[in-house]
Design an enzyme around this catalytic site. Structure first.
Site, mmCIF file in Angstrom:
data_model
loop_
_atom_site.group_PDB
_atom_site.id
_atom_site.type_symbol
_atom_site.label_atom_id
_atom_site.label_comp_id
_atom_site.label_asym_id
_atom_site.label_seq_id
_atom_site.Cartn_x
_atom_site.Cartn_y
_atom_site.Cartn_z
ATOM 1 N N GLY A 14 0.834 -1.202 0.000
ATOM 2 C CA GLY A 14 0.000 0.000 0.000
ATOM 3 C C GLY A 14 0.865 1.247 0.000
ATOM 4 O O GLY A 14 1.224 1.763 1.054
ATOM 5 N N GLY A 16 0.550 4.509 -0.435
ATOM 6 C CA GLY A 16 -0.110 5.801 -0.412
ATOM 7 C C GLY A 16 0.745 6.784 0.360
ATOM 8 O O GLY A 16 1.982 6.753 0.280
ATOM 9 N N ALA A 17 0.109 7.652 1.142
ATOM 10 C CA ALA A 17 0.855 8.672 1.882
ATOM 11 C C ALA A 17 1.773 8.042 2.922
ATOM 12 O O ALA A 17 2.971 8.351 2.989
ATOM 13 C CB ALA A 17 -0.118 9.643 2.547
ATOM 14 N N LYS A 198 -3.764 6.033 20.888
ATOM 15 C CA LYS A 198 -3.852 6.734 19.608
ATOM 16 C C LYS A 198 -5.299 7.112 19.292
ATOM 17 O O LYS A 198 -5.564 8.133 18.638
ATOM 18 C CB LYS A 198 -3.258 5.893 18.483
ATOM 19 C CG LYS A 198 -3.240 6.672 17.167
ATOM 20 C CD LYS A 198 -2.090 6.365 16.273
ATOM 21 C CE LYS A 198 -2.056 7.365 15.125
ATOM 22 N NZ LYS A 198 -1.951 6.749 13.816
ATOM 23 N N ASN A 206 -10.602 12.729 13.418
ATOM 24 C CA ASN A 206 -11.017 12.118 12.161
ATOM 25 C C ASN A 206 -12.512 12.288 11.950
ATOM 26 O O ASN A 206 -12.956 12.735 10.890
ATOM 27 C CB ASN A 206 -10.636 10.628 12.149
ATOM 28 C CG ASN A 206 -9.272 10.381 11.558
ATOM 29 O OD1 ASN A 206 -9.062 10.567 10.364
ATOM 30 N ND2 ASN A 206 -8.330 9.981 12.386
ATOM 31 N N SER A 268 -6.935 11.823 7.871
ATOM 32 C CA SER A 268 -7.031 10.852 6.772
ATOM 33 C C SER A 268 -8.482 10.516 6.431
ATOM 34 O O SER A 268 -8.811 10.281 5.266
ATOM 35 C CB SER A 268 -6.277 9.579 7.131
ATOM 36 O OG SER A 268 -6.813 8.983 8.298
ATOM 37 N N GLU A 280 -13.004 4.403 7.659
ATOM 38 C CA GLU A 280 -12.520 3.334 8.536
ATOM 39 C C GLU A 280 -13.308 3.306 9.853
ATOM 40 O O GLU A 280 -12.748 3.423 10.944
ATOM 41 C CB GLU A 280 -11.028 3.515 8.801
ATOM 42 C CG GLU A 280 -10.171 3.338 7.555
ATOM 43 C CD GLU A 280 -8.691 3.429 7.870
ATOM 44 O OE1 GLU A 280 -8.023 2.384 7.915
ATOM 45 O OE2 GLU A 280 -8.190 4.551 8.078
#
Length: 317
Positions: A14, A16-17, A198, A206, A268, A280
């Site tokens: 993956g 991505g960023a 976290k 988010n 994100s 997510e």
């Protein structure tokens, strides 16, 4: 320091960023890094990876050892899984790319992301969790913007390492990879507690970025949204404690003040909304809510946020 032994082969699942940033940093430090891509394979194979970093400056990696299929990758000693927790079919990809006894490090958000993958992987593979404390996003194919932070904290989840010393040796090995690339990395003795910690940031910022259509600076500038962030943070701490995890006193306040000092940042989940990707919600909201409820703890504000986000997610097709 890695020492005199041969450097491991590292695979990025993956790109991505997150995967692009950490993979580029590891490759620039001299590691043998192989990148698995889907839609951006052609662009990265032709033009390489570019990171525009407020911390490290303008960084490029060209050529890139890029692959569009896992079966074309060499056997990897370490696999950094940076695909979203919503990505289907990760286990077969990991099995295809893993060397015997490989270490699989999940750089994903949410609770119990390792559990759902573990049951689909051979017992011979080690599964670890990595918590990325970073402001980074994908600007375009192979182009990544890095605004602030960057640490990766690593903990052991499961696998053939059957005593604390063996597990911590692997955790230190993983942290050592990042440190060798100039990235702060700490070993975490309790991965599950660290994932709850976290969530103290991920659950409010988010979700509210999606619900209110706002990035961190305006969220921190308004009295009502500030109060809501703090109330949501307090509920995460309450949920963690109900599940037997002691969040350090003042930890939520520390994250709140850290966000106040950060550059303006779109989390994100907002980027997922913007690009019409699934949110997510299972990993970041449903699992913590279920765990807290099983421990006899209701989290009404998080529950309300989760239900609102579910409505938005289903309409965003």
């Amino acid at each position: 320091m890695i020492g005199a032994v041969a450097k491991p082969t590292i695979g990025i699942i993956g790109t991505g960023a997150i995967g692009g940033f950490y993979g580029l940093m590891l490759a620039r430090a001299g590691f043998d890094v192989h990148f698995l891509l889907r839609s951006e394979f052609s662009a990265v194979a032709e033009r390489g990876l570019q990171v525009n970093s407020a911390v490290h400056g303008a960084l490029t990696l060209n050529p890139v050892q890029a692959y569009s299929a896992a079966e074309d990758m060499p056997p990897c000693d370490w696999l950094l899984v940076a695909a979203k927790s919503t990505s289907p079919g990760l286990a077969p990809i990991i099995i295809e790319a893993a060397a015997p006894g490989a270490k699989v490090l999940l750089l994903q958000n949410g609770l119990d992301v390792e559990d759902s993958l573990r049951e689909s992987l051979p017992d011979s593979l080690h599964v670890l969790g990595g918590l990325c404390l970073i402001c980074v996003h994908r600007e375009g194919p192979g182009v990544i913007t890095h605004q602030a932070l960057g640490a990766v904290n690593v903990g052991y989840h499961s696998g053939p390492a059957n005593d604390d010393a063996a597990r911590m040796a692997l955790v230190e090995e993983g942290a050592g990879l990042f440190r060798a690339a100039g990235i702060d990395s700490q070993a975490m003795p309790n991965l599950h507690q660290a994932r709850w910690q976290k969530l103290v940031w991920n659950i409010p910022y988010n979700g509210l970025s999606v619900l209110l259509g706002a990035s961190t600076t305006p969220l921190m500038a308004d009295a009502d949204s500030r109060a809501l962030i703090q109330a949501l943070m307090a509920e995460v701490v309450q949920g963690a404690q109900a599940c037997g995890h002691v969040i350090p006193p003042g930890y939520a306040d520390y994250l709140f003040m850290m966000t106040e000092k950060m550059p303006d940042y779109w989390p994100s989940m907002y980027h997922d909304l913007l690009h019409k990707r699934p949110l997510e919600l299972e990993a970041i909201y449903a699992r913590p809510l279920a765990a807290a409820k099983a421990a006899g703890c209701e989290l009404p504000r998080i529950e309300a946020l989760y239900r609102a986000l579910g409505f938005i997610d289903r309409r965003n097709v």
